[in-house]
Design a protein around this motif. Structure first.
Motif, PDB file in Angstrom:
ATOM      1  N   THR A 280       0.824  -1.216   0.000  1.00 36.50           N
ATOM      2  CA  THR A 280       0.000   0.000   0.000  1.00 36.50           C
ATOM      3  C   THR A 280       0.856   1.263   0.000  1.00 36.50           C
ATOM      4  O   THR A 280       0.370   2.324   0.370  1.00 36.50           O
ATOM      5  N   LYS A 281       2.133   1.138  -0.389  1.00 43.64           N
ATOM      6  CA  LYS A 281       2.939   2.336  -0.536  1.00 43.64           C
ATOM      7  C   LYS A 281       4.071   2.062  -1.518  1.00 43.64           C
ATOM      8  O   LYS A 281       4.436   0.909  -1.775  1.00 43.64           O
ATOM      9  N   ALA A 282       4.599   3.155  -2.071  1.00 50.29           N
ATOM     10  CA  ALA A 282       5.704   3.062  -3.018  1.00 50.29           C
ATOM     11  C   ALA A 282       6.596   4.285  -2.833  1.00 50.29           C
ATOM     12  O   ALA A 282       6.109   5.394  -2.569  1.00 50.29           O
ATOM     13  N   GLU A 283       7.905   4.097  -2.956  1.00 48.13           N
ATOM     14  CA  GLU A 283       8.870   5.181  -2.802  1.00 48.13           C
ATOM     15  C   GLU A 283       9.562   5.405  -4.137  1.00 48.13           C
ATOM     16  O   GLU A 283      10.132   4.480  -4.725  1.00 48.13           O
ATOM     17  N   ILE A 284       9.526   6.662  -4.596  1.00 50.26           N
ATOM     18  CA  ILE A 284      10.018   6.998  -5.938  1.00 50.26           C
ATOM     19  C   ILE A 284      10.811   8.298  -5.849  1.00 50.26           C
ATOM     20  O   ILE A 284      10.386   9.267  -5.190  1.00 50.26           O
ATOM     21  N   SER A 285      11.954   8.318  -6.511  1.00 45.23           N
ATOM     22  CA  SER A 285      12.797   9.521  -6.563  1.00 45.23           C
ATOM     23  C   SER A 285      12.399  10.337  -7.795  1.00 45.23           C
ATOM     24  O   SER A 285      12.289   9.806  -8.903  1.00 45.23           O
ATOM     25  N   ILE A 286      12.197  11.654  -7.584  1.00 45.37           N
ATOM     26  CA  ILE A 286      11.836  12.536  -8.688  1.00 45.37           C
ATOM     27  C   ILE A 286      12.727  13.770  -8.637  1.00 45.37           C
ATOM     28  O   ILE A 286      13.430  14.023  -7.652  1.00 45.37           O
ATOM     29  N   GLY A 287      12.673  14.562  -9.685  1.00 44.39           N
ATOM     30  CA  GLY A 287      13.430  15.800  -9.774  1.00 44.39           C
ATOM     31  C   GLY A 287      12.695  16.966  -9.141  1.00 44.39           C
ATOM     32  O   GLY A 287      11.647  16.805  -8.505  1.00 44.39           O
ATOM     33  N   PRO A 288      13.197  18.191  -9.350  1.00 44.54           N
ATOM     34  CA  PRO A 288      12.602  19.368  -8.708  1.00 44.54           C
ATOM     35  C   PRO A 288      11.338  19.850  -9.391  1.00 44.54           C
ATOM     36  O   PRO A 288      10.606  20.660  -8.830  1.00 44.54           O
ATOM     37  N   GLY A 289      11.040  19.395 -10.596  1.00 48.40           N
ATOM     38  CA  GLY A 289       9.885  19.890 -11.328  1.00 48.40           C
ATOM     39  C   GLY A 289       8.588  19.240 -10.881  1.00 48.40           C
ATOM     40  O   GLY A 289       8.560  18.284 -10.103  1.00 48.40           O
ATOM     41  N   ARG A 290       7.494  19.779 -11.383  1.00 46.70           N
ATOM     42  CA  ARG A 290       6.171  19.242 -11.076  1.00 46.70           C
ATOM     43  C   ARG A 290       6.042  17.833 -11.646  1.00 46.70           C
ATOM     44  O   ARG A 290       6.519  17.536 -12.734  1.00 46.70           O
ATOM     45  N   CYS A 291       5.349  16.984 -10.879  1.00 47.21           N
ATOM     46  CA  CYS A 291       5.195  15.584 -11.289  1.00 47.21           C
ATOM     47  C   CYS A 291       3.806  15.120 -10.888  1.00 47.21           C
ATOM     48  O   CYS A 291       3.356  15.379  -9.764  1.00 47.21           O
ATOM     49  N   GLU A 292       3.131  14.430 -11.798  1.00 45.35           N
ATOM     50  CA  GLU A 292       1.789  13.908 -11.514  1.00 45.35           C
ATOM     51  C   GLU A 292       1.824  12.393 -11.530  1.00 45.35           C
ATOM     52  O   GLU A 292       2.303  11.770 -12.468  1.00 45.35           O
ATOM     53  N   PHE A 293       1.292  11.802 -10.441  1.00 52.52           N
ATOM     54  CA  PHE A 293       1.255  10.351 -10.295  1.00 52.52           C
ATOM     55  C   PHE A 293      -0.179   9.860 -10.525  1.00 52.52           C
ATOM     56  O   PHE A 293      -1.152  10.505 -10.111  1.00 52.52           O
ATOM     57  N   ILE A 294      -0.292   8.697 -11.159  1.00 56.83           N
ATOM     58  CA  ILE A 294      -1.580   8.025 -11.358  1.00 56.83           C
ATOM     59  C   ILE A 294      -1.427   6.606 -10.823  1.00 56.83           C
ATOM     60  O   ILE A 294      -0.576   5.846 -11.286  1.00 56.83           O
ATOM     61  N   VAL A 295      -2.259   6.258  -9.833  1.00 53.08           N
ATOM     62  CA  VAL A 295      -2.236   4.921  -9.236  1.00 53.08           C
ATOM     63  C   VAL A 295      -3.605   4.292  -9.468  1.00 53.08           C
ATOM     64  O   VAL A 295      -4.643   4.908  -9.200  1.00 53.08           O
ATOM     65  N   GLN A 296      -3.611   3.051  -9.979  1.00 51.41           N
ATOM     66  CA  GLN A 296      -4.876   2.385 -10.296  1.00 51.41           C
ATOM     67  C   GLN A 296      -4.857   0.953  -9.786  1.00 51.41           C
ATOM     68  O   GLN A 296      -3.854   0.240  -9.904  1.00 51.41           O
ATOM     69  N   THR A 297      -6.003   0.533  -9.225  1.00 54.11           N
ATOM     70  CA  THR A 297      -6.166  -0.841  -8.764  1.00 54.11           C
ATOM     71  C   THR A 297      -6.443  -1.750  -9.956  1.00 54.11           C
ATOM     72  O   THR A 297      -7.200  -1.392 -10.858  1.00 54.11           O
ATOM     73  N   VAL A 298      -5.842  -2.921  -9.941  1.00 46.59           N
ATOM     74  CA  VAL A 298      -6.089  -3.925 -10.978  1.00 46.59           C
ATOM     75  C   VAL A 298      -6.937  -5.027 -10.356  1.00 46.59           C
ATOM     76  O   VAL A 298      -6.512  -5.677  -9.395  1.00 46.59           O
ATOM     77  N   LEU A 299      -8.171  -5.226 -10.893  1.00 51.40           N
ATOM     78  CA  LEU A 299      -9.122  -6.183 -10.349  1.00 51.40           C
ATOM     79  C   LEU A 299      -9.264  -7.393 -11.270  1.00 51.40           C
ATOM     80  O   LEU A 299      -8.997  -7.317 -12.473  1.00 51.40           O
ATOM     81  N   GLN A 300      -9.704  -8.497 -10.674  1.00 56.49           N
ATOM     82  CA  GLN A 300     -10.006  -9.679 -11.483  1.00 56.49           C
ATOM     83  C   GLN A 300     -11.195  -9.396 -12.396  1.00 56.49           C
ATOM     84  O   GLN A 300     -11.186  -9.724 -13.577  1.00 56.49           O
ATOM     85  N   ASP A 301     -12.255  -8.831 -11.839  1.00 57.11           N
ATOM     86  CA  ASP A 301     -13.440  -8.438 -12.598  1.00 57.11           C
ATOM     87  C   ASP A 301     -13.880  -7.078 -12.080  1.00 57.11           C
ATOM     88  O   ASP A 301     -13.692  -6.744 -10.916  1.00 57.11           O
ATOM     89  N   GLY A 302     -14.502  -6.313 -12.949  1.00 55.54           N
ATOM     90  CA  GLY A 302     -15.009  -5.026 -12.515  1.00 55.54           C
ATOM     91  C   GLY A 302     -14.180  -3.875 -13.043  1.00 55.54           C
ATOM     92  O   GLY A 302     -13.303  -4.025 -13.906  1.00 55.54           O
ATOM     93  N   LEU A 303     -14.457  -2.706 -12.509  1.00 54.49           N
ATOM     94  CA  LEU A 303     -13.849  -1.476 -12.981  1.00 54.49           C
ATOM     95  C   LEU A 303     -13.108  -0.810 -11.842  1.00 54.49           C
ATOM     96  O   LEU A 303     -13.573  -0.792 -10.699  1.00 54.49           O
ATOM     97  N   ALA A 304     -11.926  -0.249 -12.142  1.00 61.86           N
ATOM     98  CA  ALA A 304     -11.144   0.478 -11.141  1.00 61.86           C
ATOM     99  C   ALA A 304     -10.949   1.905 -11.635  1.00 61.86           C
ATOM    100  O   ALA A 304     -10.543   2.133 -12.772  1.00 61.86           O
ATOM    101  N   ILE A 305     -11.232   2.868 -10.776  1.00 60.57           N
ATOM    102  CA  ILE A 305     -11.064   4.280 -11.112  1.00 60.57           C
ATOM    103  C   ILE A 305      -9.675   4.720 -10.667  1.00 60.57           C
ATOM    104  O   ILE A 305      -9.313   4.529  -9.497  1.00 60.57           O
ATOM    105  N   PRO A 306      -8.867   5.287 -11.553  1.00 59.13           N
ATOM    106  CA  PRO A 306      -7.514   5.703 -11.149  1.00 59.13           C
ATOM    107  C   PRO A 306      -7.550   6.902 -10.216  1.00 59.13           C
ATOM    108  O   PRO A 306      -8.442   7.750 -10.287  1.00 59.13           O
TER     109      PRO A 306
END
Length: 808
Positions: A438-464
């Motif tokens: 339920t967490k992730a650590e990522i190194s980024i630079g000084p600029g703006r950065c947008e992250f998108i995290v989405q659940t992957v399901l066996q069946d159904g729909l996941a909203i990012p």
């Protein structure tokens, strides 16, 4: 003229009704206005029991006594124009029954009408009489003699027995001791059908239903028949059930006139009804298929029968919520197969659905049986982040944290994992995380950065879920810091200044266990326009310090606005301070110093200051007590004034919270003695300046001041210590409040002087010394100033006097 004698042409007993039907002939030749008188008699003695005048030629008479009990005879005579009657006709007799071996009881095995009166008789053998006749084993009924041998009883207001069957018992005994018994049944006549209505589901057959009325006993001998007649057709009567009847549609017949007839042994009832078959269509629905989605479901059904010429209105209802989700337009022609999509359903939710339809919008058909289905799950993420600046000014460490949520009642086990996407330096990157993370650590630079995290399901729909890391700003404004007061029942009531720039609301974060490590981060999003948050006390632990970071959400990311720190409930005690052992003192004061981290998150309450208490030791009187409060938690020293010189005191220092002082730290110290008042012992002196005046021998003689034998080091050579020998004069303290004191000596003028500086006081010299005085010296400095030598050259000697005996 005497009218002719009449004759009875017909006399017949009506079976089961205790009735006699009589008919006769009348000669009309020249006679009008004929009135017939009829007489009814019983027994062989022709005892008349009934008389009536009639102007017709047939008549039916009902007897209260069963006709089988005794003989019943009938005769008639005529009156013409109310004149002379004709002679009586001969008696015509309906004979009663004769018993053979045992008495016979009448009526027997008959259905009697409820709430009426009835007579029961018992016929004995020839030559004997009736001794007893009982009804339901009761002897309360009076025995009535009918003729010479027959006995009878009368029972009023017959009631239906509450026993297993609706039967009553009759028992009879004759004078010879022979007996017999029989059963009769009490019931009620047929009920007129109520709420008669007819319908068709397929335009092929018609079903009519009605309310049969009063419920009959389970084993009622009064059997009923129900028939339906289509009055305006040549169809034969239709045999029906007690409350319904089904018949085939008559070709080319739209308007129906029907009647329902009910018969039983006690009577007959009828109800009529008219209807147009096109107005009485109640469609029957047959399920086809249900196809669920995430927030919708498609259901389809089939209408039974040949209903293509009709327009339908249908309803589809779901449970839970007990509401109608869909209505098909009244002009929609389903052509037997109908389909609709149910919308606004909840994901991962179990539903049941049912359908009903109406033709021409007049009458609703029955609801179908429910069909169950479950919508597919919807996966969402509550996403947050923490940003840490690395030593490299162009690099930051982002920790993404998320809480997965599967809408409805779906199991979290359907999650297969998570995908993380972000763009850095013009390159799109993707990272896969397993379902248990339920967490992730990522190194980024000084600029703006947008992250998108989405659940992957066996069946159904996941909203990012999306979150923006703003561009690094070294000039970012410092957040406002506030201290929170404890709420009611350990809760927190947070509020902050609303920011116009917070276009997408706020986020509040804190650690589950407070400010102590490790930190399990919690966060909560607040909608735009709301600047308050209530957190109930059950989520927090008393005595733990919590820090709430409040971020404002903008299109460029989140910015820290305020830091609020507090306790859900402050506790006591707190730890004791650490006192500095080297205590400074004077003859009237003591200065204490201590170490304490008032901002330590391990404290169970906020530190508001310190309490210092001083108390004199060893006094036989009531000791003096000094209390000093320090209101600044950052101040770590205090001087207690007004103490007595040369006294020993106990001091305690404790940290203060809103509940009072915590654990104290203690130390003892003695105040100094004031040298201007009285002489002191050696141990009372810390340091003094001593001048040595040598009055003999003469100036040209030289003596040597030798060191006593040292404890550890060899004595210096005699040539290294050269000075004029002298005697110690009487020394007086110059002052006693400083750490070192200067002793002044009375020195004769024009004498050679050697000065010694020592860090301890000497005892004052007495005029006669019987024994050498023992003094401890340390770091002795022998000094000789040029100005002090008035009669010749001087030398300066430095040395040490060991802890030995100095003899004067």
């Amino acid at each position: 003229m005497t009218p002719p004698r009449p004759s009875i042409s017909h006399l017949q007993a009506v079976s089961g009704e205790q009735s006699l039907s009589v008919s006769w002939l009348v000669n009309h030749s020249g006679l009008v206005g004929v009135v017939t008188e009829i007489q009814i008699s019983r027994t062989e003695n022709y005892t008349v029991i009934y008389n009536v005048n009639l102007n017709r030629y047939t008549w039916t008479w009902t007897s209260a006594l069963p006709l089988e009990c005794v003989d019943h005879s009938v005769r008639i005579r005529h009156f013409y124009n109310q004149s002379v009657p004709s002679p009586w006709s001969d008696w015509v007799t309906n004979y009663g029954v004769e018993a053979e071996d045992k008495p016979k009881i009448f009526p027997s095995e008959r259905v009697l009408k409820e709430a009426t009166s009835a007579m029961f008789c018992c016929v004995p053998r020839v030559g004997v009489h009736i001794a007893k006749l009982t009804f339901n084993n009761s002897v309360k009924y009076r025995l009535i003699s009918i003729g010479a041998r027959v006995g009878a009883i009368a029972v009023d207001n017959l009631t239906i027995p509450k026993a297993f069957i609706n039967a009553v018992l009759l028992s009879c005994t004759d004078t010879s001791g022979r007996s017999n018994h029989t059963w009769n049944y009490v019931s009620f006549p047929p009920q007129k059908p109520r709420n008669l209505s007819c319908m068709t589901s397929d335009m092929t057959s018609v079903t009519c239903t009605w309310d049969p009325g009063r419920e009959r006993p389970r084993y009622d001998k009064n059997s009923e028949t129900h028939t339906l007649h289509i009055v305006n057709s040549d169809q034969a009567p239709i045999t029906c059930e007690p409350s319904s009847c089904t018949f085939l549609v008559v070709p080319h017949l739209d308007e129906y006139n029907i009647s329902v007839v009910v018969k039983n042994q006690l009577g007959e009832e009828m109800r009529s009804y008219s209807f147009n078959i096109s107005d009485r269509v109640f469609p029957v629905v047959e399920w086809d298929i249900v196809s669920p989605g995430v927030t919708n479901a498609t259901v389809s059904w089939i209408l039974q029968g040949n209903l293509t010429q009709l327009n339908f209105l249908c309803q589809v209802a779901t449970d839970p919520h007990a509401r109608i989700y869909c209505r098909i337009g009244s002009m929609l022609s389903c052509d037997r197969h109908c389909k609709v999509t149910l919308e606004h359903l909840l994901p991962s939710t179990h539903y049941s659905t049912k359908v009903r339809c109406s033709a021409r919008g007049r009458f609703w058909g029955k609801w179908t049986g429910p069909v169950s289905f479950t919508t597919y799950p919807l996966g969402t993420l509550n996403l947050w982040r923490r940003i840490k600046q690395l030593s490299d000014p162009n690099s930051r460490w982002v920790t993404l944290l998320w809480i997965p949520h599967i809408s409805g009642s779906a199991n979290m086990g359907i999650i297969q994992g998570y995908t993380i996407q972000w763009s850095q330096e013009g390159q799109n990157r993707t990272k896969w995380m397993d379902s248990g993370q339920t967490k992730a650590e990522i190194s980024i630079g000084p600029g703006r950065c947008e992250f998108i995290v989405q659940t992957v399901l066996q069946d159904g729909l996941a909203i990012p879920a999306r979150i923006t890391i703003p561009e690094m700003d070294v000039k970012e404004n410092l957040p406002v810091e506030k201290r929170l007061s404890s709420g009611i029942a350990g809760s927190f009531n947070l509020s902050w200044a609303e920011q116009v720039t917070a276009t997408c609301g706020y986020t509040v974060e804190w650690c589950t266990l407070g400010n102590t490590a490790p930190c399990t981060l919690q966060w909560m999003r607040i909608q735009k326009g709301n600047s308050t948050l209530f957190l109930p006390g059950e989520n927090f632990k008393a005595g733990c310090r919590y820090t709430f970071n409040i971020y404002g959400c903008t299109e460029n990311g989140h910015r820290l606005l305020e830091i609020q720190t507090g306790y859900s409930q402050e506790l006591n005690p707190v730890q004791s301070p650490s006192l500095v052992e080297a205590v400074q003192s004077s003859s009237s004061s003591v200065t204490l110093e201590w170490h304490y981290n008032e901002d330590d998150p391990a404290h169970p309450a906020f530190i508001t200051g310190y309490l210092v208490i001083a108390q004199e030791l060893g006094s036989h009187m009531l000791p003096d007590m000094f209390r000093v409060s320090v209101e600044d938690p950052g101040r770590k020293s205090v001087t207690i004034e007004g103490l007595q010189q040369g006294r020993e005191y106990a001091f305690s220092v404790s940290a203060l919270t809103k509940w009072g002082p915590g654990q104290p730290a203690s130390i003892t110290a003695r105040t100094k003695t004031n040298c201007d008042v009285q002489s002191h012992k050696v141990e009372d002196c810390i340091s003094c300046d001593i001048e040595i005046l040598d009055t003999h021998p003469p100036l040209n003689e030289t003596t040597t001041l030798t060191d006593p034998e040292p404890l550890t080091a060899p004595p210096p050579s005699p040539s290294s210590l050269s000075s004029t020998s002298c005697h110690f004069p009487v020394c007086h303290p110059k002052q006693s409040t400083a750490q070192s004191a200067t002793m002044l000596c009375d020195t004769p003028p024009l004498r050679q002087v050697t000065c010694i500086t020592n860090k301890m006081y000497f005892d004052p010299m007495v005029e006669e010394v019987s024994e050498p005085q023992k003094v401890v010296f340390s770091d002795i400095e022998l000094s000789f100033e040029q100005s002090d030598c008035l009669e010749g050259p001087c030398s300066v000697i430095y040395g040490y006097i060991a802890s030995d005996t100095l003899q004067v």
